[in-house]
Design an enzyme around this catalytic site. Sequence first.
Site, PDB file in Angstrom:
ATOM      1  N   ASN A  37      -9.783  -9.471   1.158  1.00 41.44           N
ATOM      2  CA  ASN A  37      -8.857 -10.148   2.074  1.00 41.44           C
ATOM      3  C   ASN A  37      -7.610  -9.285   2.269  1.00 41.44           C
ATOM      4  O   ASN A  37      -6.910  -9.419   3.273  1.00 41.44           O
ATOM      5  CB  ASN A  37      -8.466 -11.547   1.552  1.00 41.44           C
ATOM      6  CG  ASN A  37      -8.069 -11.575   0.084  1.00 41.44           C
ATOM      7  OD1 ASN A  37      -8.250 -10.595  -0.629  1.00 41.44           O
ATOM      8  ND2 ASN A  37      -7.535 -12.694  -0.365  1.00 41.44           N
ATOM      9  N   ALA A  38      -7.326  -8.411   1.312  1.00 41.16           N
ATOM     10  CA  ALA A  38      -6.163  -7.521   1.410  1.00 41.16           C
ATOM     11  C   ALA A  38      -6.401  -6.441   2.459  1.00 41.16           C
ATOM     12  O   ALA A  38      -7.538  -6.046   2.703  1.00 41.16           O
ATOM     13  CB  ALA A  38      -5.892  -6.870   0.056  1.00 41.16           C
ATOM     14  N   GLY A  39      -5.331  -5.999   3.057  1.00 43.08           N
ATOM     15  CA  GLY A  39      -5.380  -4.828   3.942  1.00 43.08           C
ATOM     16  C   GLY A  39      -4.134  -4.022   3.651  1.00 43.08           C
ATOM     17  O   GLY A  39      -3.042  -4.444   3.997  1.00 43.08           O
ATOM     18  N   GLN A  76      -2.018  -9.661  -1.406  1.00 47.91           N
ATOM     19  CA  GLN A  76      -1.347 -10.850  -0.870  1.00 47.91           C
ATOM     20  C   GLN A  76       0.136 -10.871  -1.294  1.00 47.91           C
ATOM     21  O   GLN A  76       0.736  -9.827  -1.385  1.00 47.91           O
ATOM     22  CB  GLN A  76      -2.068 -12.131  -1.287  1.00 47.91           C
ATOM     23  CG  GLN A  76      -3.468 -12.272  -0.699  1.00 47.91           C
ATOM     24  CD  GLN A  76      -4.504 -11.397  -1.369  1.00 47.91           C
ATOM     25  OE1 GLN A  76      -4.679 -11.438  -2.561  1.00 47.91           O
ATOM     26  NE2 GLN A  76      -5.212 -10.598  -0.597  1.00 47.91           N
ATOM     27  N   GLY A  82      10.260   4.016   7.315  1.00 45.53           N
ATOM     28  CA  GLY A  82       9.133   4.446   8.137  1.00 45.53           C
ATOM     29  C   GLY A  82       7.873   4.311   7.319  1.00 45.53           C
ATOM     30  O   GLY A  82       7.941   4.126   6.093  1.00 45.53           O
ATOM     31  N   ASP A 135      13.806   0.137   9.197  1.00 39.34           N
ATOM     32  CA  ASP A 135      13.883   0.838  10.493  1.00 39.34           C
ATOM     33  C   ASP A 135      13.522  -0.081  11.663  1.00 39.34           C
ATOM     34  O   ASP A 135      14.000   0.113  12.783  1.00 39.34           O
ATOM     35  CB  ASP A 135      12.954   2.061  10.490  1.00 39.34           C
ATOM     36  CG  ASP A 135      11.526   1.694  10.085  1.00 39.34           C
ATOM     37  OD1 ASP A 135      11.352   1.151   8.981  1.00 39.34           O
ATOM     38  OD2 ASP A 135      10.592   1.937  10.875  1.00 39.34           O
ATOM     39  N   GLY A 195      12.380   1.414   2.568  1.00 36.58           N
ATOM     40  CA  GLY A 195      11.441   2.069   3.480  1.00 36.58           C
ATOM     41  C   GLY A 195      12.068   2.181   4.862  1.00 36.58           C
ATOM     42  O   GLY A 195      12.578   1.197   5.398  1.00 36.58           O
ATOM     43  N   THR A 253      -3.851 -18.228  -0.823  1.00 37.28           N
ATOM     44  CA  THR A 253      -5.125 -17.628  -1.200  1.00 37.28           C
ATOM     45  C   THR A 253      -5.554 -18.243  -2.535  1.00 37.28           C
ATOM     46  O   THR A 253      -4.821 -19.043  -3.116  1.00 37.28           O
ATOM     47  CB  THR A 253      -5.021 -16.088  -1.238  1.00 37.28           C
ATOM     48  OG1 THR A 253      -6.340 -15.550  -1.338  1.00 37.28           O
ATOM     49  CG2 THR A 253      -4.166 -15.595  -2.397  1.00 37.28           C
ATOM     50  N   GLY A 301       0.831  -1.209   0.000  1.00 38.44           N
ATOM     51  CA  GLY A 301       0.000   0.000   0.000  1.00 38.44           C
ATOM     52  C   GLY A 301       0.856   1.246   0.000  1.00 38.44           C
ATOM     53  O   GLY A 301       0.654   2.162  -0.797  1.00 38.44           O
TER      54      GLY A 301
END
Length: 427
Positions: free
Chosen positions: A38-40, A223, A414, A332, A412, A238, A17
């Site tokens: 099912n994704a978040g 996923q 943060g 991090d 990444g 899945t 995301g």
Amino acid sequence: MPALVLLGAQWGDEGKGKATDLLGGSVDYVVRYQGGNNAGHTVVVGDQKYALHLLPSGILSPGCTPVIGNGVVVDPAVLLSELSGLADRGVDTSKLLISGNAHLITPYHTTIDKVSERFLGKRKIGTTGRGIGPAYADKINRVGIRVQDLFDESILRQKVEAALDSKNQVLAKLYNRRAIAVDQVVEELLGYADRLGGYVADTTLVLNNAIDQGQVVLFEGGQGTLLDVDHGTYPFVTSSNPTAGGACTGTGVGPTKISRVIGILKAYTTRVGAGPFPTELHDEDGEKLRTIGGERGVTTGRDRRCGWFDAVIARYATRVNGLTDFFLTKLDVLTGWERIPVCVAYEIDGKRVEELPYSQTDFHHAKPVYETLPGWSEDITQAKTFDELPKNAQKYVQALEEMSGAPISAIGVGPGRDETIQINSFL
Ligand code: GDP
Ligand code: IMO
Ligand code: MG
């Protein structure tokens, strides 16, 4: 640079995301090609945090058109509530396009998902209970209901009847549940037609035209590679293809149009639900990763299982997706460990194995072979360039890159959009 795929290189929740949102400002379309709610996917913009389940993360970038491709399974109730939740927060959702060929998740799919998991008992998959597997099963079994069926009551009724004929037998006789009435399902589904009608489009045509005109299309996976129904740790997967090929079948865009495939890779490993996980930790380190990394599911609120980085999996992801780049996330979170173990190979029945075994039996027996790298204690969340990272963090990234088989083009440090070190441009 017409079309790029961005996908999970591990077992999901790698930070897709955030990565999609970061690119959202520079692309014309962001397209979900498989999976459903099912994704978040978490996106943090300034002090605002968004949790997206079905909508592509590009919906938060004003210039970008979000698209739900034919390969996605759509729960219309979830979609509408996600849209209204975003509208309430001032996000313009009017540009959304939904493929008429995408399949619907109906209330009976959700019911069957839950009862069949209960029926499996100890052997359960640990699904999200969102009806994903049963909806895809109906699609493949040719008794699915598609978005376009919402606009033809007669066809809709015939299809719901066909689907429920056998399901009601199973629900009543096997699962001891009440049969589901056709009328009730048809009425509920028809109730969504007006509100969804304006979004439905021939998305294959739209996307191919856009690419032909030089616009940039980003395919956002749900996923991850190891949850892929073909290439993952079956049956603990899945029911769709998050791997790169899924972007083609799930949107109707041919592979010759895709020039870049970016694997999102967490600097350690997590998994939600059941299934093998060689580097899983059941000790203090696992607990520390979970706490510092905030490793709790966005969709189901379950604690994520945590473990060290697994280079065998990363190499496998490079292979089955044809990855051109990695986006390494959550570096991090590893700050503060004196030494950080990294799994470089497996030991299976006394033999060292460098590649992911194709046999489920072997994978269940795989024991990680670790190399230990020196850690760092300096805060890295403000770092904007690779050179600003502590030497040992640089070495950690370089070691992972060498083991994983594709360049790490972004890091990444943060959750926020700006907390990213860009090494090579993705566009
Ligand atoms: P997705 O399903 O792949 O989109 O990932 P999730 O949103 O389920 O989980 C990733 C979590 O890590 C989210 O809470 C993100 O806000 C967060 N996150 C993403 N990238 C980073 C990062 O580089 N550092 C930290 N600390 N958090 C990150
Ligand atoms: P994102 O997109 C992590 C897991 C479930 C379960 C298995 C099957 O946020 O990375 P399903 O409901 O799909 O039939 O469940 O897949 N799973 C995920 N794990 N992140 C996800 O999505 C997931 N979506 C499904 O926990 O083990
Ligand atoms: Mg997630």
